[in-house]
Design an enzyme around this catalytic site. Sequence first.
Site, PDB file in Angstrom:
ATOM      1  N   LYS A 108       0.841  -1.196   0.000  1.00 26.11           N
ATOM      2  CA  LYS A 108       0.000   0.000   0.000  1.00 26.11           C
ATOM      3  C   LYS A 108       0.878   1.249   0.000  1.00 26.11           C
ATOM      4  O   LYS A 108       1.860   1.326   0.737  1.00 26.11           O
ATOM      5  CB  LYS A 108      -0.911  -0.007   1.231  1.00 26.11           C
ATOM      6  N   SER A 184      -9.727   1.887   2.958  1.00 23.10           N
ATOM      7  CA  SER A 184      -8.799   2.651   2.142  1.00 23.10           C
ATOM      8  C   SER A 184      -7.750   1.799   1.422  1.00 23.10           C
ATOM      9  O   SER A 184      -7.022   2.311   0.576  1.00 23.10           O
ATOM     10  CB  SER A 184      -8.075   3.677   3.038  1.00 23.10           C
ATOM     11  N   SER A 208     -10.139  -0.469   6.935  1.00 25.11           N
ATOM     12  CA  SER A 208      -9.484  -0.254   5.645  1.00 25.11           C
ATOM     13  C   SER A 208      -8.981  -1.504   4.937  1.00 25.11           C
ATOM     14  O   SER A 208      -8.715  -1.469   3.744  1.00 25.11           O
ATOM     15  CB  SER A 208      -8.326   0.735   5.808  1.00 25.11           C
TER      16      SER A 208
END
Length: 404
Positions: A108, A184, A208
Amino acid sequence: MSKPRTRWYTTVSIVVMFLFSLTVTSAKAQSNPADLDGQSATTITKQLKNHQYDEQALMQYTYQKINQQNPSLNNVIYQNPSDALKQLQSLQKTDRQQPFYGVPLLIKGLGQAYQGYPNTDGLPFLKKETYPTTKVFVKKLQKMGFVILGETNYPEMGLINITNSNLNGVAHNPWNLLFNTGGSSGGATASVAANEVPIATGNDAGGSLRIPASWSGVIGLKPTQGLIVGDSTTPSVVNFADTRDITDTQTLLKGLTNPKQAQMLQKVPKNLKDLTIAYSLKSPVGTPVSQDAINTVQQSVNFLRQQGFKVVQKDSPVDGVKMMQTYYLGALEDGANASEKLGRPLTSQDVKDKLVSPMTYALYEASQKAPKSTTNTFMKELALVHRQMTAFHKQYPIYLTPTT
């Protein structure tokens, strides 16, 4: 006669061994990495260790998949093939005992620092910023044998449960490109759901990893706070990953567990049917729950009861609306951080110029007006939720609910 015969046998043996070597080399060269599509990281590692597939060919094929799908998915925001090759060459000099030897990985782009990779927080005015160092979490991934290929998409500062930002754009769901992948850690999840990689890392504070996993049909897990190497033991973000295979999840959890915090893991009961399982069909914040979500929970309940488990319906002990408000109290500092990184106070014009999102600007304004007691209030509310859920899980160790 014995000496010529010995020479004859020796010559034949050398020829046979040479032909066998050519056959093995040819078979290895002909092994198509596309055959590994949909396989678990555990299976891929076994086949790489057995020389059934070439590590570099797999890496190149993974990049090919990413580049084919990224124009429609927009799940990967950065790639570095030359760095990935260096990682692989270094890895090939080892004894191949790593649990995920040679497996391509996407990390990420937010909070998982890898030296030289973009460090933008999704903010356009930081598009040239890069990470100066590599975090312990990412170093551990490399020690486990992963080859890092690039960064995945996420919303601005990771604040919302969809993946969309002014800098990186919208991430699309592999199941339906008209839908978002969630957030997210949305880009990470999309890359797993689209079979680009078997595992992609993300992080989770308010859902997330779990939210995009539920939207995309993969396995999402938020481990206990502080369990993972490099994570804080105080309430904050937890780093982990989304996968397609539960064995991969288990192996990853074992490998990423901080030895100093391993006692946090509960022992598995000898008889799982001694546990009482709770479930809910309600939203903790009072919003509507789709019939599909209700049906899915109910199907799980029915299955567990058929297997002999005791399952009871229980509402969440936590005030969901208050918890949501608490989340945004904790997020106020993100607005202030954006202003600090810009080097001046944020203004409404920054929203019009798409330097920041409306939410980041709102958080900044709220941070300027918030009382000094805000941080204390935030920590008290988190402590209350912790006590409520700890007491709840002592009675009901497993809780089935709709995810979103």
